[in-house]
Design a protein around this motif. Structure first.
Motif, PDB file in Angstrom:
ATOM      1  N   PRO A 133       0.805  -1.232   0.000  1.00  0.00           N
ATOM      2  CA  PRO A 133       0.000   0.000   0.000  1.00  0.00           C
ATOM      3  C   PRO A 133       0.833   1.275   0.000  1.00  0.00           C
ATOM      4  N   ASP A 134       1.997   1.256   0.622  1.00  0.00           N
ATOM      5  CA  ASP A 134       2.832   2.461   0.630  1.00  0.00           C
ATOM      6  C   ASP A 134       3.333   2.789  -0.775  1.00  0.00           C
ATOM      7  N   ARG A 135       3.661   1.755  -1.544  1.00  0.00           N
ATOM      8  CA  ARG A 135       4.097   1.981  -2.929  1.00  0.00           C
ATOM      9  C   ARG A 135       2.938   2.499  -3.775  1.00  0.00           C
ATOM     10  N   ARG A 136       1.741   1.963  -3.538  1.00  0.00           N
ATOM     11  CA  ARG A 136       0.575   2.463  -4.272  1.00  0.00           C
ATOM     12  C   ARG A 136       0.362   3.946  -3.972  1.00  0.00           C
ATOM     13  N   GLU A 137       0.480   4.302  -2.704  1.00  0.00           N
ATOM     14  CA  GLU A 137       0.288   5.695  -2.311  1.00  0.00           C
ATOM     15  C   GLU A 137       1.342   6.588  -2.953  1.00  0.00           C
ATOM     16  N   ASP A 138       2.577   6.119  -3.001  1.00  0.00           N
ATOM     17  CA  ASP A 138       3.667   6.894  -3.597  1.00  0.00           C
ATOM     18  C   ASP A 138       3.390   7.170  -5.070  1.00  0.00           C
ATOM     19  N   ALA A 140       0.401   6.938  -6.597  1.00  0.00           N
ATOM     20  CA  ALA A 140      -0.869   7.655  -6.767  1.00  0.00           C
ATOM     21  C   ALA A 140      -0.705   9.151  -6.561  1.00  0.00           C
ATOM     22  N   THR A 141       0.252   9.538  -5.749  1.00  0.00           N
ATOM     23  CA  THR A 141       0.448  10.958  -5.455  1.00  0.00           C
ATOM     24  C   THR A 141       1.553  11.582  -6.301  1.00  0.00           C
ATOM     25  N   GLN A 167      -4.664   3.303  -7.919  1.00  0.00           N
ATOM     26  CA  GLN A 167      -5.670   4.248  -7.440  1.00  0.00           C
ATOM     27  C   GLN A 167      -6.675   3.624  -6.475  1.00  0.00           C
ATOM     28  N   HIS A 169      -8.346   2.303  -3.280  1.00  0.00           N
ATOM     29  CA  HIS A 169      -8.135   2.869  -1.954  1.00  0.00           C
ATOM     30  C   HIS A 169      -9.118   2.233  -0.987  1.00  0.00           C
ATOM     31  N   ARG A 259      -9.734   8.649  -2.652  1.00  0.00           N
ATOM     32  CA  ARG A 259      -8.657   9.107  -1.771  1.00  0.00           C
ATOM     33  C   ARG A 259      -8.736  10.616  -1.539  1.00  0.00           C
ATOM     34  N   HIS A 260      -9.562  11.310  -2.336  1.00  0.00           N
ATOM     35  CA  HIS A 260      -9.719  12.756  -2.182  1.00  0.00           C
ATOM     36  C   HIS A 260     -11.050  13.133  -1.527  1.00  0.00           C
TER      37      HIS A 260
END
Length: 317
Positions: A133-138, A140-141, A167, A169, A259-260
């Motif tokens: 999940p941390d890689r996905r977040e990196d 995605a942002t 994307q 979430h 996520r927004h």
């Protein structure tokens, strides 16, 4: 550390792999690689680091082998970062695409071969991303990465698998129906798009709230990843917690990403009002079904009237 000679032997069949369909030697190589890595999971990172040194289809089958191991319980951390780094370099090998381009630029022979290998690489990446999940977040942002993936989707649907995986979430969400003073705590799982979230919310809450109705089983099946094209429409106005009255021109837009979603005290919150302007959408907004990241929404609990009233008071309503 993997002995160099062992690594050479393990990867030799893939060095000779130049076709999308694996021959007998590659099939045997896949079995041998998976058997070896099951016994030596600490070698997965070293194998993944060699993917970029293999021909396209060989790289794809090694990546798939790593993905299968991850799906069967091996950690994604050793091999995932290497595969993602290689994939990012691979994105740069394809033509730059301008908004002014009416057609996608043609690919040269080398680019076309890599494109043919992308589906296997994408499958492996989705398996890894589901557990990172941390890689996905990196990713995605990082706007440049997401823009590049979206640009390349016209070449292959496999790029959309990776973008969707990034994307997707999961988070807790509070939903308050303002007029009835009812509220629910829910948790959505692996949902990227707000229209997708709205369909799941409507199917799970059904007739529990004023304005709701019995869920459409076809919509629910599609929202959970089933086949078939369906359409859906909003039952409520999905409002921002900052607005103490429904704002027809400023809903939570279904085209946006979950996520927004607006946050209150660090948790997503949506206010439901009677419908103001009818919105409709189709199941294209649900994205491709990903076995590694299945979409769902669960109702976790009910808020008391006092809790709803107090929350609305804090919001200024």
């Amino acid at each position: 550390m993997v002995p160099y000679e062992t690594l050479e032997i393990l990867l030799a069949p893939f060095q000779r792999c130049h076709k999308a369909e694996p021959g007998p030697d590659v099939r045997l190589g896949i079995q041998n690689l998976q058997r070896t890595l099951r016994d030596h999971p600490d070698w997965m990172g070293a194998v993944a680091a060699q993917v970029g040194n293999l021909p396209p289809h060989g790289a794809g089958w090694v990546a798939v082998s790593l993905g299968v191991l991850v799906e069967n319980g091996h950690p994604a951390d050793p091999s995932g970062p290497c595969l993602l780094e290689f994939f990012e370099h691979l994105l740069a090998r394809f033509p730059e695409i301008s908004d002014d381009d009416e057609d996608y630029p043609p690919l040269d022979e080398a680019q076309q071969i890599w494109l043919d290998a992308i589906p296997n690489l994408a499958r492996a990446l989705v398996s890894h991303l589901a557990r990172l999940p941390d890689r996905r977040e990196d990713w995605a942002t990082t706007e440049s990465r997401m823009t590049r993936l979206e640009q390349l989707e016209g070449y292959s649907y496999a790029f959309s698998w990776v973008r969707e995986a990034i994307q997707r979430h999961s988070a807790p969400l509070t939903v308050l129906h303002v007029e009835s003073r009812q509220g629910y705590r829910v948790h959505y799982h692996n949902v990227a798009n707000c229209f997708h979230l709205f369909s799941l919310l409507q199917c799970r809450l059904g007739t529990l709230l004023p304005g709701g109705r019995a869920p459409d089983e076809a919509v629910l099946a599609a929202a959970l990843g089933g086949d078939g094209q369906v359409s859906d429409h909003g039952w409520w106005h999905y409002g921002w917690p900052q607005h103490t009255t429904p704002e027809p021109l400023f809903p939570i837009w279904g085209e946006g990403l979950t996520r927004h979603l607006p946050q209150v005290d660090g948790e997503a919150l949506i206010l439901l009002w009677p419908m103001t302007i009818q919105r409709s959408w189709d199941s294209g907004f649900f994205g491709p079904h990903l076995d590694a990241l299945p979409a769902n929404l669960t109702v976790e609990g009910t808020l008391s009237v006092d809790e709803v009233v107090e929350t609305l008071r804090q919001l200024g309503g």
